[in-house]
Design a protein around this motif. Sequence first.
Motif, PDB file in Angstrom:
ATOM      1  N   LEU A  41       0.851  -1.190   0.000  1.00  0.00           N
ATOM      2  CA  LEU A  41       0.000   0.000   0.000  1.00  0.00           C
ATOM      3  C   LEU A  41       0.885   1.239   0.000  1.00  0.00           C
ATOM      4  CD1 LEU A  41      -2.549  -1.314   2.620  1.00  0.00           C
ATOM      5  CD2 LEU A  41      -2.855  -1.187   0.137  1.00  0.00           C
ATOM      6  N   GLU A  42       0.654   2.139  -0.946  1.00  0.00           N
ATOM      7  CA  GLU A  42       1.507   3.312  -1.126  1.00  0.00           C
ATOM      8  C   GLU A  42       0.982   4.575  -0.458  1.00  0.00           C
ATOM      9  OE1 GLU A  42       4.471   3.309  -2.556  1.00  0.00           O
ATOM     10  OE2 GLU A  42       4.378   1.201  -3.151  1.00  0.00           O
ATOM     11  N   TYR A  43      -0.335   4.742  -0.431  1.00  0.00           N
ATOM     12  CA  TYR A  43      -0.939   5.960   0.105  1.00  0.00           C
ATOM     13  C   TYR A  43      -2.090   5.593   1.031  1.00  0.00           C
ATOM     14  CZ  TYR A  43       1.530   8.325  -3.652  1.00  0.00           C
ATOM     15  OH  TYR A  43       2.507   8.791  -4.478  1.00  0.00           O
ATOM     16  N   ALA A  44      -2.338   6.465   1.982  1.00  0.00           N
ATOM     17  CA  ALA A  44      -3.480   6.244   2.868  1.00  0.00           C
ATOM     18  C   ALA A  44      -4.092   7.583   3.246  1.00  0.00           C
ATOM     19  CB  ALA A  44      -3.055   5.489   4.123  1.00  0.00           C
ATOM     20  N   ARG A  45      -5.392   7.571   3.439  1.00  0.00           N
ATOM     21  CA  ARG A  45      -6.106   8.738   3.972  1.00  0.00           C
ATOM     22  C   ARG A  45      -6.641   8.341   5.339  1.00  0.00           C
ATOM     23  NH1 ARG A  45     -10.198  10.771  -0.506  1.00  0.00           N
ATOM     24  NH2 ARG A  45     -10.695   8.556  -0.508  1.00  0.00           N
ATOM     25  N   VAL A  46      -6.456   9.218   6.312  1.00  0.00           N
ATOM     26  CA  VAL A  46      -6.846   8.954   7.693  1.00  0.00           C
ATOM     27  C   VAL A  46      -8.037   9.847   8.038  1.00  0.00           C
ATOM     28  CG1 VAL A  46      -6.074   8.967  10.103  1.00  0.00           C
ATOM     29  CG2 VAL A  46      -4.452   8.386   8.268  1.00  0.00           C
ATOM     30  N   PHE A  47      -9.066   9.245   8.638  1.00  0.00           N
ATOM     31  CA  PHE A  47     -10.294   9.957   8.988  1.00  0.00           C
ATOM     32  C   PHE A  47     -10.642   9.734  10.457  1.00  0.00           C
ATOM     33  CE2 PHE A  47     -10.583   8.818   4.529  1.00  0.00           C
ATOM     34  CZ  PHE A  47     -11.052   9.972   3.932  1.00  0.00           C
ATOM     35  N   LEU A  48     -11.264  10.728  11.053  1.00  0.00           N
ATOM     36  CA  LEU A  48     -11.839  10.632  12.384  1.00  0.00           C
ATOM     37  C   LEU A  48     -13.346  10.473  12.206  1.00  0.00           C
ATOM     38  CD1 LEU A  48     -11.461  10.970  15.504  1.00  0.00           C
ATOM     39  CD2 LEU A  48     -11.985  13.384  15.128  1.00  0.00           C
ATOM     40  N   VAL A  49     -13.942   9.508  12.925  1.00  0.00           N
ATOM     41  CA  VAL A  49     -15.368   9.230  12.761  1.00  0.00           C
ATOM     42  C   VAL A  49     -16.030   9.170  14.140  1.00  0.00           C
ATOM     43  CG1 VAL A  49     -17.071   7.660  11.776  1.00  0.00           C
ATOM     44  CG2 VAL A  49     -14.805   7.834  10.731  1.00  0.00           C
ATOM     45  N   PRO A  50     -17.021  10.024  14.393  1.00  0.00           N
ATOM     46  CA  PRO A  50     -17.737   9.938  15.668  1.00  0.00           C
ATOM     47  C   PRO A  50     -18.603   8.679  15.693  1.00  0.00           C
ATOM     48  CG  PRO A  50     -18.791  11.544  14.246  1.00  0.00           C
ATOM     49  CD  PRO A  50     -17.550  11.090  13.530  1.00  0.00           C
ATOM     50  N   VAL A  51     -18.752   8.098  16.874  1.00  0.00           N
ATOM     51  CA  VAL A  51     -19.607   6.920  17.037  1.00  0.00           C
ATOM     52  C   VAL A  51     -21.014   7.441  17.335  1.00  0.00           C
ATOM     53  CG1 VAL A  51     -19.996   4.794  18.333  1.00  0.00           C
ATOM     54  CG2 VAL A  51     -17.661   5.566  17.854  1.00  0.00           C
ATOM     55  N   GLU A  81     -17.161   9.699  21.866  1.00  0.00           N
ATOM     56  CA  GLU A  81     -16.624   8.427  21.392  1.00  0.00           C
ATOM     57  C   GLU A  81     -16.308   8.537  19.900  1.00  0.00           C
ATOM     58  OE1 GLU A  81     -16.219   5.565  23.399  1.00  0.00           O
ATOM     59  OE2 GLU A  81     -16.589   7.047  24.968  1.00  0.00           O
ATOM     60  N   TYR A  82     -15.126   8.034  19.506  1.00  0.00           N
ATOM     61  CA  TYR A  82     -14.666   8.133  18.119  1.00  0.00           C
ATOM     62  C   TYR A  82     -13.934   6.862  17.709  1.00  0.00           C
ATOM     63  CZ  TYR A  82     -15.627  13.109  18.534  1.00  0.00           C
ATOM     64  OH  TYR A  82     -16.252  14.312  18.714  1.00  0.00           O
ATOM     65  N   VAL A  83     -13.751   6.700  16.395  1.00  0.00           N
ATOM     66  CA  VAL A  83     -12.864   5.701  15.812  1.00  0.00           C
ATOM     67  C   VAL A  83     -12.037   6.402  14.748  1.00  0.00           C
ATOM     68  CG1 VAL A  83     -14.392   3.725  16.247  1.00  0.00           C
ATOM     69  CG2 VAL A  83     -14.526   4.934  14.060  1.00  0.00           C
ATOM     70  N   ILE A  84     -10.931   5.778  14.386  1.00  0.00           N
ATOM     71  CA  ILE A  84     -10.122   6.224  13.251  1.00  0.00           C
ATOM     72  C   ILE A  84     -10.357   5.232  12.119  1.00  0.00           C
ATOM     73  CG2 ILE A  84      -7.760   6.451  12.364  1.00  0.00           C
ATOM     74  CD1 ILE A  84      -8.475   8.769  14.156  1.00  0.00           C
ATOM     75  N   ARG A 104     -10.642   0.086  10.465  1.00  0.00           N
ATOM     76  CA  ARG A 104     -11.209   0.948  11.500  1.00  0.00           C
ATOM     77  C   ARG A 104     -10.596   0.546  12.834  1.00  0.00           C
ATOM     78  NH1 ARG A 104     -17.535   1.960  12.914  1.00  0.00           N
ATOM     79  NH2 ARG A 104     -17.153   3.747  11.619  1.00  0.00           N
ATOM     80  N   SER A 105     -10.252   1.543  13.639  1.00  0.00           N
ATOM     81  CA  SER A 105      -9.696   1.290  14.966  1.00  0.00           C
ATOM     82  C   SER A 105     -10.788   0.892  15.942  1.00  0.00           C
ATOM     83  CB  SER A 105      -8.982   2.543  15.487  1.00  0.00           C
ATOM     84  OG  SER A 105      -9.939   3.525  15.878  1.00  0.00           O
ATOM     85  N   ALA A 106     -10.360   0.492  17.114  1.00  0.00           N
ATOM     86  CA  ALA A 106     -11.302   0.297  18.212  1.00  0.00           C
ATOM     87  C   ALA A 106     -11.811   1.671  18.643  1.00  0.00           C
ATOM     88  CB  ALA A 106     -10.595  -0.392  19.384  1.00  0.00           C
ATOM     89  N   CYS A 107     -12.936   1.697  19.293  1.00  0.00           N
ATOM     90  CA  CYS A 107     -13.534   2.940  19.780  1.00  0.00           C
ATOM     91  C   CYS A 107     -12.679   3.527  20.902  1.00  0.00           C
ATOM     92  CB  CYS A 107     -14.937   2.617  20.280  1.00  0.00           C
ATOM     93  SG  CYS A 107     -15.850   4.038  20.866  1.00  0.00           S
ATOM     94  N   PHE A 108     -12.566   4.859  20.935  1.00  0.00           N
ATOM     95  CA  PHE A 108     -11.842   5.541  22.001  1.00  0.00           C
ATOM     96  C   PHE A 108     -12.602   6.800  22.392  1.00  0.00           C
ATOM     97  CE2 PHE A 108     -10.118   7.080  18.029  1.00  0.00           C
ATOM     98  CZ  PHE A 108     -10.016   8.455  18.203  1.00  0.00           C
ATOM     99  N   THR A 109     -12.287   7.310  23.561  1.00  0.00           N
ATOM    100  CA  THR A 109     -12.961   8.495  24.087  1.00  0.00           C
ATOM    101  C   THR A 109     -12.045   9.700  23.998  1.00  0.00           C
ATOM    102  OG1 THR A 109     -14.238   7.147  25.615  1.00  0.00           O
ATOM    103  CG2 THR A 109     -14.102   9.487  26.116  1.00  0.00           C
ATOM    104  N   VAL A 110     -12.571  10.792  23.479  1.00  0.00           N
ATOM    105  CA  VAL A 110     -11.860  12.065  23.463  1.00  0.00           C
ATOM    106  C   VAL A 110     -12.409  12.880  24.622  1.00  0.00           C
ATOM    107  CG1 VAL A 110     -11.468  14.212  22.197  1.00  0.00           C
ATOM    108  CG2 VAL A 110     -11.463  12.028  20.991  1.00  0.00           C
ATOM    109  N   GLY A 111     -11.486  13.351  25.471  1.00  0.00           N
ATOM    110  CA  GLY A 111     -11.899  14.133  26.638  1.00  0.00           C
ATOM    111  C   GLY A 111     -12.062  15.597  26.321  1.00  0.00           C
ATOM    112  N   THR A 112     -12.369  16.353  27.334  1.00  0.00           N
ATOM    113  CA  THR A 112     -12.514  17.799  27.228  1.00  0.00           C
ATOM    114  C   THR A 112     -11.170  18.414  26.875  1.00  0.00           C
ATOM    115  OG1 THR A 112     -14.204  17.688  28.921  1.00  0.00           O
ATOM    116  CG2 THR A 112     -13.275  19.856  28.486  1.00  0.00           C
ATOM    117  N   PRO A 113     -11.115  19.397  25.973  1.00  0.00           N
ATOM    118  CA  PRO A 113      -9.834  20.015  25.607  1.00  0.00           C
ATOM    119  C   PRO A 113      -9.121  20.590  26.821  1.00  0.00           C
ATOM    120  CG  PRO A 113     -11.584  20.788  24.177  1.00  0.00           C
ATOM    121  CD  PRO A 113     -12.232  19.983  25.267  1.00  0.00           C
ATOM    122  N   LEU A 114      -7.809  20.496  26.792  1.00  0.00           N
ATOM    123  CA  LEU A 114      -7.011  21.108  27.854  1.00  0.00           C
ATOM    124  C   LEU A 114      -7.025  22.614  27.681  1.00  0.00           C
ATOM    125  CD1 LEU A 114      -3.884  18.777  27.843  1.00  0.00           C
ATOM    126  CD2 LEU A 114      -5.776  18.772  29.472  1.00  0.00           C
TER     127      LEU A 114
END
Length: 118
Positions: A41-51, A81-84, A104-114
């Motif tokens: 695989l030569e190229y990849a596009r990465v996305f953030l996806v809300p659950v 909750e998000y996945v990549i 797709r990644s496993a689900c993860f939690t994004v916390g409140t911004p610092l």
Amino acid sequence: MGHRAELDGVAGLLVAIEFADDAHRALGVRWSPAAPAHKKLEYARVFLVPVTPEPDRVYLELVDGLPRASVSLPESLPAGEYVIEVDAYGSASWGDGRLDAHGRSACFTVGTPLHRAG
């Protein structure tokens, strides 16, 4: 962690993430073909996806020639909750829509911004 069922004919990717900060605003993403005989695989596009029931993918990064990326999540991203998701291509054909692998990644939690003083 495989590809979506509706992507028939597209190879699966295993997608893993590592967090670079406690609030999960910066992370490392790695991917590899789920089947060892898959073409390079030569190229990849990465996305953030809300659950959510109707998720919208947010484009984060275009990666050339590597099976990994370091990405920063938008400061305005709400906690939740998000996945990549990673779409990978065997050549520069990503512009013509010929997707070769997806994962797709496993689900993860994004916390409140610092809040930084300054």
